[in-house]
Structures are given as structure tokens and as C-alpha cells.
Design a protein around this motif. Structure first.
Motif, PDB file in Angstrom:
ATOM      1  N   UNK A   4      45.498  46.924  24.652  1.00  0.00           N
ATOM      2  CA  UNK A   4      46.186  48.038  25.298  1.00  0.00           C
ATOM      3  C   UNK A   4      45.649  49.387  24.827  1.00  0.00           C
ATOM      4  N   UNK A   5      45.180  49.444  23.608  1.00  0.00           N
ATOM      5  CA  UNK A   5      44.669  50.712  23.090  1.00  0.00           C
ATOM      6  C   UNK A   5      43.462  51.180  23.916  1.00  0.00           C
ATOM      7  N   UNK A   6      42.554  50.247  24.184  1.00  0.00           N
ATOM      8  CA  UNK A   6      41.389  50.558  25.024  1.00  0.00           C
ATOM      9  C   UNK A   6      41.832  50.984  26.414  1.00  0.00           C
ATOM     10  N   UNK A   7      42.793  50.249  26.936  1.00  0.00           N
ATOM     11  CA  UNK A   7      43.300  50.513  28.280  1.00  0.00           C
ATOM     12  C   UNK A   7      43.870  51.927  28.368  1.00  0.00           C
ATOM     13  N   UNK A   8      44.743  52.276  27.439  1.00  0.00           N
ATOM     14  CA  UNK A   8      45.393  53.580  27.455  1.00  0.00           C
ATOM     15  C   UNK A   8      44.376  54.698  27.286  1.00  0.00           C
ATOM     16  N   UNK A   9      43.330  54.410  26.540  1.00  0.00           N
ATOM     17  CA  UNK A   9      42.291  55.402  26.285  1.00  0.00           C
ATOM     18  C   UNK A   9      41.586  55.820  27.577  1.00  0.00           C
ATOM     19  N   UNK A  26      37.859  46.225  35.165  1.00  0.00           N
ATOM     20  CA  UNK A  26      38.463  45.588  34.001  1.00  0.00           C
ATOM     21  C   UNK A  26      39.831  46.188  33.712  1.00  0.00           C
ATOM     22  N   UNK A  27      39.912  47.508  33.838  1.00  0.00           N
ATOM     23  CA  UNK A  27      41.177  48.206  33.601  1.00  0.00           C
ATOM     24  C   UNK A  27      42.248  47.740  34.592  1.00  0.00           C
ATOM     25  N   UNK A  28      41.856  47.634  35.872  1.00  0.00           N
ATOM     26  CA  UNK A  28      42.819  47.210  36.885  1.00  0.00           C
ATOM     27  C   UNK A  28      43.293  45.780  36.627  1.00  0.00           C
ATOM     28  N   UNK A  29      42.377  44.930  36.164  1.00  0.00           N
ATOM     29  CA  UNK A  29      42.762  43.563  35.802  1.00  0.00           C
ATOM     30  C   UNK A  29      43.790  43.564  34.677  1.00  0.00           C
ATOM     31  N   UNK A  30      43.560  44.431  33.702  1.00  0.00           N
ATOM     32  CA  UNK A  30      44.495  44.519  32.586  1.00  0.00           C
ATOM     33  C   UNK A  30      45.869  45.000  33.071  1.00  0.00           C
TER      34      UNK A  30
END
Ligand SMILES: [Zn+2]
Length: 80
Positions: A4-9, A26-30
Motif C-alpha cells: 500500500x505504501x507504493x500504491x499511495x505514493x 499495476x496500480x489499478x489492479x491493486x
């Protein structure tokens, strides 16, 4: 997207349409599998709309920079 940290970044770049296509995928998949990040994305998007009255893409560069800095700070605060 490892966590989640990568995602939020990446969220502010994602909302600005600045994200690399591969990273965006990748973000949308997450986001599909992670409710917490989805909530952050939605609230960040609302914040941007509030800030800019829906005119984000007509803002001069300097204003956008300051907005991004403020958003990054906000996202970092959430991670503590
Ligand atoms: Zn997440």
C-alpha cells in the motif's frame, strides 16, 4: 505494486494522468483488491476537485506543483 505504501505514493501522479502506463495498470489492479487504497484515492480525488473546482488541468504549473506537494504531504501523514 508490492504494498500500500507504493500504491499511495503514486496516487497523485495517477490522478494527474502522469503515471507510466505499466505502473498505472499495476496500480489499478491493486486498487481493485485493496479497499483502503481505494478510499484514499477517492478522497484525494475529491480534495483535488475541491481545490481546483474541477479545473485541475487548466492550472498554471506553479499551482499544480504546490498542490502536488500538499497532497504528497497529506498522503505521507496518513501512512504514520
Ligand atoms: Zn493498498
Amino acid at each position: 505494486m508490492s504494498d500500500c505504501r507504493d500504491c499511495l505514493h503514486e496516487i497523485s501522479d495517477y490522478l494527474d494522468g502522469q503515471l507510466d502506463p505499466e505502473l498505472k495498470r499495476v496500480l489499478e489492479e491493486h486498487l481493485v483488491s485493496c479497499h483502503r487504497c481505494k478510499v484514499v484515492l477517492d478522497s484525494t480525488r475529491k480534495t483535488i476537485e475541491l481545490y481546483c473546482d474541477g479545473k485541475l488541468f487548466q492550472l498554471p504549473g506553479g499551482v499544480r506543483e504546490r498542490l502536488h506537494t500538499a497532497l504528497r504531504q497529506k498522503l505521507q501523514d496518513r501512512q504514520r
